[in-house]
Design a protein around this motif. Structure first.
Motif, PDB file in Angstrom:
ATOM      1  N   ASP A 277     -31.279 -28.330   3.316  1.00  0.00           N
ATOM      2  CA  ASP A 277     -30.675 -27.637   4.447  1.00  0.00           C
ATOM      3  C   ASP A 277     -31.597 -26.516   4.899  1.00  0.00           C
ATOM      4  OD1 ASP A 277     -28.755 -27.022   6.342  1.00  0.00           O
ATOM      5  OD2 ASP A 277     -27.219 -26.413   4.911  1.00  0.00           O
TER       6      ASP A 277
ATOM      7  N   ASP B 266     -31.111 -22.342   6.177  1.00  0.00           N
ATOM      8  CA  ASP B 266     -30.175 -21.229   6.266  1.00  0.00           C
ATOM      9  C   ASP B 266     -30.887 -20.045   6.910  1.00  0.00           C
ATOM     10  OD1 ASP B 266     -27.960 -19.581   5.924  1.00  0.00           O
ATOM     11  OD2 ASP B 266     -28.543 -19.011   3.884  1.00  0.00           O
TER      12      ASP B 266
ATOM     13  N   ASN C 218     -34.539 -20.297   6.794  1.00  0.00           N
ATOM     14  CA  ASN C 218     -35.120 -20.460   5.458  1.00  0.00           C
ATOM     15  C   ASN C 218     -34.764 -21.829   4.891  1.00  0.00           C
ATOM     16  OD1 ASN C 218     -36.172 -17.787   5.319  1.00  0.00           O
ATOM     17  ND2 ASN C 218     -34.098 -17.052   4.911  1.00  0.00           N
ATOM     18  N   ASP C 219     -35.719 -22.425   4.190  1.00  0.00           N
ATOM     19  CA  ASP C 219     -35.475 -23.714   3.542  1.00  0.00           C
ATOM     20  C   ASP C 219     -34.514 -23.540   2.376  1.00  0.00           C
ATOM     21  OD1 ASP C 219     -37.363 -24.734   5.278  1.00  0.00           O
ATOM     22  OD2 ASP C 219     -38.959 -24.799   3.785  1.00  0.00           O
ATOM     23  N   VAL C 220     -33.640 -24.524   2.198  1.00  0.00           N
ATOM     24  CA  VAL C 220     -32.738 -24.562   1.044  1.00  0.00           C
ATOM     25  C   VAL C 220     -33.154 -25.764   0.206  1.00  0.00           C
ATOM     26  CG1 VAL C 220     -30.356 -24.811   0.250  1.00  0.00           C
ATOM     27  CG2 VAL C 220     -30.849 -23.497   2.336  1.00  0.00           C
ATOM     28  N   TRP C 221     -33.628 -25.487  -1.016  1.00  0.00           N
ATOM     29  CA  TRP C 221     -34.115 -26.529  -1.915  1.00  0.00           C
ATOM     30  C   TRP C 221     -33.105 -26.744  -3.027  1.00  0.00           C
ATOM     31  CZ3 TRP C 221     -38.276 -29.195  -0.475  1.00  0.00           C
ATOM     32  CH2 TRP C 221     -39.145 -28.617   0.441  1.00  0.00           C
ATOM     33  N   LYS C 222     -32.823 -28.018  -3.337  1.00  0.00           N
ATOM     34  CA  LYS C 222     -31.918 -28.343  -4.437  1.00  0.00           C
ATOM     35  C   LYS C 222     -32.698 -29.065  -5.524  1.00  0.00           C
ATOM     36  CE  LYS C 222     -27.487 -28.268  -2.265  1.00  0.00           C
ATOM     37  NZ  LYS C 222     -26.228 -28.952  -2.089  1.00  0.00           N
TER      38      LYS C 222
ATOM     39  N   ASN D 282     -33.092 -22.348  -8.885  1.00  0.00           N
ATOM     40  CA  ASN D 282     -33.466 -21.471  -7.789  1.00  0.00           C
ATOM     41  C   ASN D 282     -34.961 -21.642  -7.525  1.00  0.00           C
ATOM     42  OD1 ASN D 282     -34.357 -19.255  -6.239  1.00  0.00           O
ATOM     43  ND2 ASN D 282     -32.670 -17.990  -6.967  1.00  0.00           N
TER      44      ASN D 282
ATOM     45  N   ASP E  87     -37.020 -20.471  -5.238  1.00  0.00           N
ATOM     46  CA  ASP E  87     -37.794 -19.257  -4.965  1.00  0.00           C
ATOM     47  C   ASP E  87     -38.083 -18.466  -6.238  1.00  0.00           C
ATOM     48  OD1 ASP E  87     -37.956 -19.726  -2.193  1.00  0.00           O
ATOM     49  OD2 ASP E  87     -35.956 -18.883  -1.896  1.00  0.00           O
TER      50      ASP E  87
END
Length: 171
Positions: free
Chosen positions: A74, A76, A79-83, A151, A153
């Motif tokens: 996604d 946000d 900003n990139d959202v990494w899973k 997380n 980051d």
């Protein structure tokens, strides 16, 4: 004379013991390489590849290294959202709907989708996925540094990769 020689020997021993070696007390070993590789826009989970993609590494990693696999899930506020994988999604009744899994060797990572009726999933969950591989040196877990690997980051920061370029790889 023996007493003076003994005294000089004793002083010499004390002097030599006071020498110190500068030890690296950081939580990061600068001799070991952590890396990030990004596989972008051509990672597709389709029936033709059995909903799996083999991601070749730029070079072999050490047998003791660990590989973390993240999926861009996604955005946000820009900003990139990494899973972190494995990543699973469930139906309301608690049964598995679908998920992403991975395993790796010294030369590649295999990323797979698992679940029920994968073709019925929206295309944005199956097609044009962006995957990042983070190589973590095997010794890193023994350094006493706690990292929340989920997380992205924090992981990049603790590995000292915040300002390092990400190697982009096209399949």
């Amino acid at each position: 004379m023996k007493k003076i020689t003994l005294l000089f020997m004793f002083i010499g021993m004390i002097t030599l013991q006071s020498c110190t070696v500068n030890e690296d007390t950081d939580n990061f070993d600068n001799d070991t390489i952590s890396e990030v590789w990004e596989y972008n826009q051509n990672v597709n989970f389709i029936p033709n590849n059995n909903f799996s993609v083999l991601l070749p590494f730029q070079h072999s990693i050490f047998p003791s290294d660990m590989v973390l696999v993240y999926r861009l899930s996604d955005f946000d506020n820009g900003n990139d959202v990494w899973k972190l994988m494995p990543e699973t999604y469930y139906f309301a009744d608690g049964t598995l709907d679908f998920g992403y899994t991975n395993d790796f060797t010294q030369n590649n990572a295999l990323v797979q989708m698992i679940g029920n009726d994968l073709l019925s999933l929206p295309a944005d969950l199956r097609l044009n996925q962006v995957i990042r591989i983070v190589v973590v040196p095997g010794f890193f877990g023994n350094k006493g540094t706690e990292i929340d690997f989920s997380n992205y980051d924090e992981t990049i920061e603790k590995l000292g990769l915040t300002n390092k370029p990400i190697k982009k790889i096209s399949l």
